[in-house]
Design a protein around this motif. Structure first.
Motif, PDB file in Angstrom:
ATOM      1  N   GLU A   8      55.553   6.334  15.235  1.00 16.77           N
ATOM      2  CA  GLU A   8      55.615   5.593  14.138  1.00 16.77           C
ATOM      3  C   GLU A   8      56.003   4.053  14.708  1.00 16.77           C
ATOM      4  O   GLU A   8      56.347   3.725  15.845  1.00 16.77           O
ATOM      5  N   GLU A   9      55.695   2.962  13.687  1.00 15.34           N
ATOM      6  CA  GLU A   9      55.780   1.625  14.265  1.00 15.34           C
ATOM      7  C   GLU A   9      56.901   1.084  14.806  1.00 15.34           C
ATOM      8  O   GLU A   9      56.921   0.574  15.785  1.00 15.34           O
ATOM      9  N   ASP A  10      57.984   1.750  14.392  1.00 11.23           N
ATOM     10  CA  ASP A  10      59.296   1.210  14.804  1.00 11.23           C
ATOM     11  C   ASP A  10      60.006   2.019  15.873  1.00 11.23           C
ATOM     12  O   ASP A  10      61.223   1.702  15.997  1.00 11.23           O
ATOM     13  N   LEU A  15      64.198   3.033  19.837  1.00 14.16           N
ATOM     14  CA  LEU A  15      64.771   3.561  21.290  1.00 14.16           C
ATOM     15  C   LEU A  15      65.457   2.637  21.855  1.00 14.16           C
ATOM     16  O   LEU A  15      66.450   2.884  22.643  1.00 14.16           O
ATOM     17  N   ILE A  16      64.841   1.356  21.980  1.00 14.35           N
ATOM     18  CA  ILE A  16      65.402   0.387  23.054  1.00 14.35           C
ATOM     19  C   ILE A  16      66.842  -0.063  22.318  1.00 14.35           C
ATOM     20  O   ILE A  16      67.795  -0.159  23.111  1.00 14.35           O
ATOM     21  N   GLY A  17      66.920  -0.246  21.047  1.00 14.15           N
ATOM     22  CA  GLY A  17      68.032  -0.561  20.431  1.00 14.15           C
ATOM     23  C   GLY A  17      69.170   0.242  20.492  1.00 14.15           C
ATOM     24  O   GLY A  17      70.434   0.019  21.021  1.00 14.15           O
ATOM     25  N   ILE A  65      55.962   5.714  28.050  1.00  6.44           N
ATOM     26  CA  ILE A  65      55.678   6.108  26.544  1.00  6.44           C
ATOM     27  C   ILE A  65      54.685   5.244  26.110  1.00  6.44           C
ATOM     28  O   ILE A  65      53.861   5.870  25.419  1.00  6.44           O
ATOM     29  N   LYS A  66      54.872   3.940  26.256  1.00  5.56           N
ATOM     30  CA  LYS A  66      54.287   2.875  25.676  1.00  5.56           C
ATOM     31  C   LYS A  66      52.908   2.717  26.371  1.00  5.56           C
ATOM     32  O   LYS A  66      52.208   1.648  26.195  1.00  5.56           O
TER      33      LYS A  66
END
Length: 106
Positions: A8-10, A15-17, A65-66
């Motif tokens: 999903e987009e966010d 994850l980072i936050g 992951i990205k």
């Protein structure tokens, strides 16, 4: 074919936050405990080294992951990133264990 791992987009931002928030609480807690017990400075340095290496491991894992799946050597690059993440995590766990052992000595 997806360009990146389908999510999903966010999710990446979450994850980072989430990681950053938890790590901030952990660091603040350790700083507070360190200030209460300055006699075991070496142990706290090992624990901070664990936090640093764990953050590096998370960075490599999130990059994996990205990673762009259309890249010619995507499989190799992702494997390398995950290997780096695992190595940083493993060394970080050793640092944490050394810190715990040093704190447990009287």
């Amino acid at each position: 074919m997806h360009k990146h791992l389908p999510m999903e987009e966010d999710v990446m931002d979450l994850l980072i936050g989430g990681f950053s928030g938890v790590m901030l609480v952990a660091i603040i807690t350790v700083v507070f405990l360190w200030r209460k017990d300055r006699s075991r400075r070496s142990a706290w340095h090992w624990i901070f080294a664990h936090f640093l290496l764990f953050s590096i491991a998370a960075y490599f894992a999130l990059r994996a992951i990205k990673f762009d799946l259309t890249h010619v050597q995507a499989s190799e690059e992702i494997s390398l990133l995950l290997g780096k993440a695992g190595l940083a995590w493993g060394v970080g766990m050793v640092c944490l264990l050394v810190g715990i052992v040093k704190l447990s000595r009287r």
